[in-house]
Write a protein that holds these residues in place. Structure first.
Motif, PDB file in Angstrom:
ATOM      1  N   GLY A  12     -58.191 -65.409  11.054  1.00 49.08           N
ATOM      2  CA  GLY A  12     -57.576 -64.298  11.776  1.00 49.08           C
ATOM      3  C   GLY A  12     -57.154 -63.155  10.864  1.00 49.08           C
ATOM      4  O   GLY A  12     -57.254 -61.986  11.237  1.00 49.08           O
ATOM      5  N   HIS A  13     -56.686 -63.484   9.677  1.00 45.03           N
ATOM      6  CA  HIS A  13     -56.304 -62.441   8.718  1.00 45.03           C
ATOM      7  C   HIS A  13     -57.530 -61.627   8.313  1.00 45.03           C
ATOM      8  O   HIS A  13     -57.472 -60.402   8.220  1.00 45.03           O
ATOM      9  CB  HIS A  13     -55.643 -63.061   7.486  1.00 45.03           C
ATOM     10  CG  HIS A  13     -55.238 -62.035   6.474  1.00 45.03           C
ATOM     11  ND1 HIS A  13     -56.039 -61.684   5.422  1.00 45.03           N
ATOM     12  CD2 HIS A  13     -54.124 -61.273   6.382  1.00 45.03           C
ATOM     13  CE1 HIS A  13     -55.441 -60.742   4.708  1.00 45.03           C
ATOM     14  NE2 HIS A  13     -54.276 -60.484   5.268  1.00 45.03           N
ATOM     15  N   LYS A  15     -60.226 -61.185  10.072  1.00 46.81           N
ATOM     16  CA  LYS A  15     -60.595 -60.382  11.248  1.00 46.81           C
ATOM     17  C   LYS A  15     -59.753 -59.106  11.309  1.00 46.81           C
ATOM     18  O   LYS A  15     -60.284 -58.018  11.494  1.00 46.81           O
ATOM     19  CB  LYS A  15     -60.398 -61.237  12.508  1.00 46.81           C
ATOM     20  CG  LYS A  15     -60.701 -60.527  13.791  1.00 46.81           C
ATOM     21  CD  LYS A  15     -60.468 -61.456  14.967  1.00 46.81           C
ATOM     22  CE  LYS A  15     -60.612 -60.715  16.277  1.00 46.81           C
ATOM     23  NZ  LYS A  15     -60.378 -61.581  17.434  1.00 46.81           N
ATOM     24  N   SER A  16     -58.460 -59.255  11.118  1.00 41.45           N
ATOM     25  CA  SER A  16     -57.556 -58.106  11.152  1.00 41.45           C
ATOM     26  C   SER A  16     -57.863 -57.122  10.024  1.00 41.45           C
ATOM     27  O   SER A  16     -57.876 -55.902  10.230  1.00 41.45           O
ATOM     28  CB  SER A  16     -56.114 -58.599  11.042  1.00 41.45           C
ATOM     29  OG  SER A  16     -55.217 -57.532  10.983  1.00 41.45           O
ATOM     30  N   THR A  17     -58.142 -57.643   8.842  1.00 43.27           N
ATOM     31  CA  THR A  17     -58.448 -56.796   7.694  1.00 43.27           C
ATOM     32  C   THR A  17     -59.729 -56.001   7.920  1.00 43.27           C
ATOM     33  O   THR A  17     -59.794 -54.802   7.629  1.00 43.27           O
ATOM     34  CB  THR A  17     -58.553 -57.651   6.411  1.00 43.27           C
ATOM     35  OG1 THR A  17     -57.310 -58.326   6.210  1.00 43.27           O
ATOM     36  CG2 THR A  17     -58.868 -56.789   5.200  1.00 43.27           C
ATOM     37  N   GLU A  19     -61.099 -55.234  10.844  1.00 41.73           N
ATOM     38  CA  GLU A  19     -60.858 -54.245  11.895  1.00 41.73           C
ATOM     39  C   GLU A  19     -60.082 -53.048  11.351  1.00 41.73           C
ATOM     40  O   GLU A  19     -60.424 -51.894  11.647  1.00 41.73           O
ATOM     41  CB  GLU A  19     -60.113 -54.865  13.070  1.00 41.73           C
ATOM     42  CG  GLU A  19     -59.939 -53.873  14.200  1.00 41.73           C
ATOM     43  CD  GLU A  19     -59.472 -54.484  15.512  1.00 41.73           C
ATOM     44  OE1 GLU A  19     -59.289 -53.711  16.456  1.00 41.73           O
ATOM     45  OE2 GLU A  19     -59.307 -55.711  15.585  1.00 41.73           O
ATOM     46  N   ASN A  20     -59.072 -53.291  10.543  1.00 39.95           N
ATOM     47  CA  ASN A  20     -58.298 -52.191   9.953  1.00 39.95           C
ATOM     48  C   ASN A  20     -59.163 -51.339   9.034  1.00 39.95           C
ATOM     49  O   ASN A  20     -59.005 -50.111   8.990  1.00 39.95           O
ATOM     50  CB  ASN A  20     -57.085 -52.732   9.203  1.00 39.95           C
ATOM     51  CG  ASN A  20     -56.013 -53.254  10.137  1.00 39.95           C
ATOM     52  OD1 ASN A  20     -55.947 -52.884  11.303  1.00 39.95           O
ATOM     53  ND2 ASN A  20     -55.178 -54.139   9.633  1.00 39.95           N
ATOM     54  N   ARG A  23     -61.235 -49.117  11.252  1.00 37.84           N
ATOM     55  CA  ARG A  23     -60.402 -48.084  11.863  1.00 37.84           C
ATOM     56  C   ARG A  23     -59.922 -47.047  10.848  1.00 37.84           C
ATOM     57  O   ARG A  23     -59.559 -45.941  11.222  1.00 37.84           O
ATOM     58  CB  ARG A  23     -59.238 -48.714  12.604  1.00 37.84           C
ATOM     59  CG  ARG A  23     -59.728 -49.523  13.797  1.00 37.84           C
ATOM     60  CD  ARG A  23     -58.662 -49.722  14.836  1.00 37.84           C
ATOM     61  NE  ARG A  23     -59.136 -50.620  15.883  1.00 37.84           N
ATOM     62  CZ  ARG A  23     -59.957 -50.280  16.869  1.00 37.84           C
ATOM     63  NH1 ARG A  23     -60.410 -49.054  16.930  1.00 37.84           N
ATOM     64  NH2 ARG A  23     -60.316 -51.149  17.785  1.00 37.84           N
TER      65      ARG A  23
END
Length: 68
Positions: A12-13, A15-17, A19-20, A23
């Motif tokens: 999950g980390h 995935k977040s990284t 995506e950020n 963005r």
């Protein structure tokens, strides 16, 4: 749509990284991440090269794949 395989995206980390990172290039990008298949689909006006560079700068290895 641009599609990437990111084999070193494992949690999950990650995935977040990822995506950020995407963005940071285009905050309006539509991002769909599947952690199970380790794939990312991005709908954006930014160039594929810029998106790939941002993912790489975040520490991941994006591989371009044919969109579905």
């Amino acid at each position: 749509m641009t599609a990437f395989d990111i084999p070193d995206m494992t949690c999950g980390h990650c995935k977040s990284t990822v995506e950020n990172a995407i963005r940071s290039v285009d905050d309006q990008a539509k991002v769909r991440i599947n952690l199970t298949t380790k794939t990312v689909d991005v709908k954006t006006d930014a160039s594929t090269e810029d998106i790939a560079a941002a993912i790489t700068a975040a520490g991941y290895t994006p591989g371009l794949r044919a969109p579905l």
